[in-house]
Design a protein around this motif. Structure first.
Motif, PDB file in Angstrom:
ATOM      1  N   GLY A  63     -43.248 -74.091  -9.750  1.00  0.00           N
ATOM      2  CA  GLY A  63     -44.377 -73.311 -10.215  1.00  0.00           C
ATOM      3  C   GLY A  63     -45.564 -74.140 -10.650  1.00  0.00           C
ATOM      4  N   ALA A  64     -45.312 -75.393 -11.063  1.00  0.00           N
ATOM      5  CA  ALA A  64     -46.406 -76.225 -11.579  1.00  0.00           C
ATOM      6  C   ALA A  64     -47.112 -77.022 -10.488  1.00  0.00           C
ATOM      7  CB  ALA A  64     -45.868 -77.192 -12.632  1.00  0.00           C
ATOM      8  N   ARG A  65     -46.577 -77.027  -9.288  1.00  0.00           N
ATOM      9  CA  ARG A  65     -47.186 -77.817  -8.217  1.00  0.00           C
ATOM     10  C   ARG A  65     -48.479 -77.151  -7.748  1.00  0.00           C
ATOM     11  NH1 ARG A  65     -45.342 -82.026  -5.110  1.00  0.00           N
ATOM     12  NH2 ARG A  65     -46.306 -82.272  -3.046  1.00  0.00           N
ATOM     13  N   THR A  66     -49.523 -77.940  -7.599  1.00  0.00           N
ATOM     14  CA  THR A  66     -50.825 -77.427  -7.199  1.00  0.00           C
ATOM     15  C   THR A  66     -51.060 -77.710  -5.716  1.00  0.00           C
ATOM     16  OG1 THR A  66     -51.990 -79.472  -7.742  1.00  0.00           O
ATOM     17  CG2 THR A  66     -51.678 -77.884  -9.525  1.00  0.00           C
ATOM     18  N   GLY A  75     -49.594 -74.188 -18.496  1.00  0.00           N
ATOM     19  CA  GLY A  75     -49.114 -72.843 -18.785  1.00  0.00           C
ATOM     20  C   GLY A  75     -47.766 -72.793 -19.451  1.00  0.00           C
ATOM     21  N   VAL A  76     -47.008 -73.876 -19.357  1.00  0.00           N
ATOM     22  CA  VAL A  76     -45.658 -73.903 -19.938  1.00  0.00           C
ATOM     23  C   VAL A  76     -45.717 -73.727 -21.453  1.00  0.00           C
ATOM     24  CG1 VAL A  76     -43.593 -75.311 -20.278  1.00  0.00           C
ATOM     25  CG2 VAL A  76     -44.786 -75.340 -18.070  1.00  0.00           C
ATOM     26  N   ALA A  81     -48.983 -72.662 -28.052  1.00  0.00           N
ATOM     27  CA  ALA A  81     -50.026 -73.627 -28.387  1.00  0.00           C
ATOM     28  C   ALA A  81     -50.660 -73.326 -29.741  1.00  0.00           C
ATOM     29  CB  ALA A  81     -51.098 -73.657 -27.297  1.00  0.00           C
ATOM     30  N   GLY A  82     -50.746 -72.060 -30.108  1.00  0.00           N
ATOM     31  CA  GLY A  82     -51.302 -71.722 -31.413  1.00  0.00           C
ATOM     32  C   GLY A  82     -50.437 -72.237 -32.546  1.00  0.00           C
ATOM     33  N   ARG A 338     -41.852 -70.933 -19.104  1.00  0.00           N
ATOM     34  CA  ARG A 338     -42.741 -70.871 -20.262  1.00  0.00           C
ATOM     35  C   ARG A 338     -41.897 -70.980 -21.527  1.00  0.00           C
ATOM     36  NH1 ARG A 338     -46.322 -65.966 -20.934  1.00  0.00           N
ATOM     37  NH2 ARG A 338     -44.302 -64.940 -21.032  1.00  0.00           N
ATOM     38  N   VAL A 339     -42.474 -71.591 -22.539  1.00  0.00           N
ATOM     39  CA  VAL A 339     -41.861 -71.606 -23.864  1.00  0.00           C
ATOM     40  C   VAL A 339     -42.505 -70.484 -24.660  1.00  0.00           C
ATOM     41  CG1 VAL A 339     -41.378 -72.970 -25.916  1.00  0.00           C
ATOM     42  CG2 VAL A 339     -41.580 -74.099 -23.694  1.00  0.00           C
TER      43      VAL A 339
END
Length: 369
Positions: A63-66, A75-76, A81-82, A338-339
């Protein structure tokens, strides 16, 4: 010149000066004083999370490969992040070395992972990472130094592995507006990989329950002015929710020292209890923060963020005034990871583990993310 004429000249000169309209030159006593530096805060908050591993050929890397062949892991950590960014100091545990840009990449059992994971950690708000683990030398000394270079370039401090002997003896201390937090770290082993000849200082290794090296590092940090010293310990048995006797003994020795204020544990890949020992705390195991274990039957997607608030007492010493645990969950989809804050069922399971050694009665608050 007659005295009366001399006095008149002086009076006239004074009158002319007063009517000149020019600004009065301030004397040194009249010069504006510099604003005093603000006092250091009376409390600081630290957030710490678990093991970061990038397994290959699974949902995360897919999913992370561009389109250009690079990777984007931002996005993980976006859902948490908050939580991470709100802390005065956010601490991660980067368990594996990173490869060079473009790879080749490797996963278990000998890791060399995408360096873009470091950018994602920085973007989520991490300030500091422990890097001593059983995988520290999976890609040799070159991989170790490459990982430290990547962290430094991203603005993340590190401890537990080192490029030079001089660096291994220099305390890692972060200044939080005048409150200085030291961080030391060690691993119980290196999966049988020997320390590089002549570079035995490159990884902090502790032969548990012996933690003399960790205590010496903590003493150096305290002597260098650290108000708070945190020790990260990578050990002991994987997939066990309870700490081993050697793990408990090592932690008690660390917290008995006046130079250690908090212990953070890693490696088990599952959540382990928190415990208050005296007026200090240990999080025996924070679980995984990012991983995709093929092992089934173990709650390796359960995770927790430890949040400790340190407050200055009347004696000037900082102690934990609030201990909190935020249950998290690694959400693995078909092509994304995702976490996220834990769901109610996972939260209840995690909370039960956290309290196995009486943490809630001792003051731990289990709070939603």
């Amino acid at each position: 010149m007659p005295a009366t004429r001399s006095a008149a000249v002086v009076v006239l000169a004074a009158l002319l000066a007063g009517c000149s309209g020019g600004p009065e030159q301030p004397t040194s006593a009249q010069a504006p004083a510099e604003s005093p530096a603000p006092p250091p805060p009376d409390s600081v908050t630290l957030v710490a999370t678990g093991d970061v591993l990038v397994h290959q050929g699974r949902a995360l890397t897919t999913g992370a490969r561009t389109p250009d062949g690079s990777y984007d892991f931002a996005g993980v950590f976006a859902p948490v992040a908050g939580l991470i960014g709100a802390a005065d100091l956010a601490v991660c545990h980067l368990e594996t070395p990173v490869a060079a840009d473009g790879g080749p990449y490797r996963g278990y059992p000998s890791f060399a992972v995408q360096p873009e994971i470091v950018d994602a950690l920085a973007g989520a708000g991490y300030d500091l990472c422990s890097t001593a683990s059983n995988h520290s030398l999976d890609d040799g000394f070159d991989g170790l130094t490459r990982t430290l270079d990547a962290l430094e370039a991203a603005g993340i401090r590190s401890t537990g592995t080192y490029r030079t002997e001089e660096a291994s003896a220099e305390p890692t201390i972060v200044d939080l507006d005048g409150v200085r937090v030291g961080h030391v770290a060690a691993t119980f082993g290196l999966n049988g990989v020997p320390l590089p000849a002549g570079r035995e200082w490159s990884v902090d290794v502790a032969d548990l329950p012996d933690v003399e090296g960790v205590l010496a590092a903590a003493a150096r940090a305290r002597a260098a002015g650290a108000d708070v010293v945190v020790a990260s310990l990578h050990c002991c048995v994987e997939y066990d929710n309870d700490p081993t006797p050697a793990q408990v003994a090592a932690v008690r020795t660390l917290l008995a020292s006046p130079d250690v204020d908090l212990v953070l544990g890693h490696h088990a890949h599952v959540v382990q209890p928190f415990e208050r020992i005296g007026d200090e705390w240990v999080a025996y195991g924070l679980g995984n923060h990012l991983a995709e274990h093929a092992t089934r039957g173990y709650p390796t997607e359960d995770s927790v963020a430890a949040r400790f608030t340190f407050t200055r007492g009347a004696d000037g010493r900082f102690t934990v005034s609030k201990a909190e645990a935020v249950p998290l969950r690694i959400e693995i989809g078909a092509d994304a990871v995702r976490v996220v804050p834990a769901d109610p069922e996972s939260s209840a399971r995690i909370a039960a583990v956290l309290d196995r050694r009486g943490a809630v009665a001792a003051g731990l608050e289990v709070v939603p993310g």
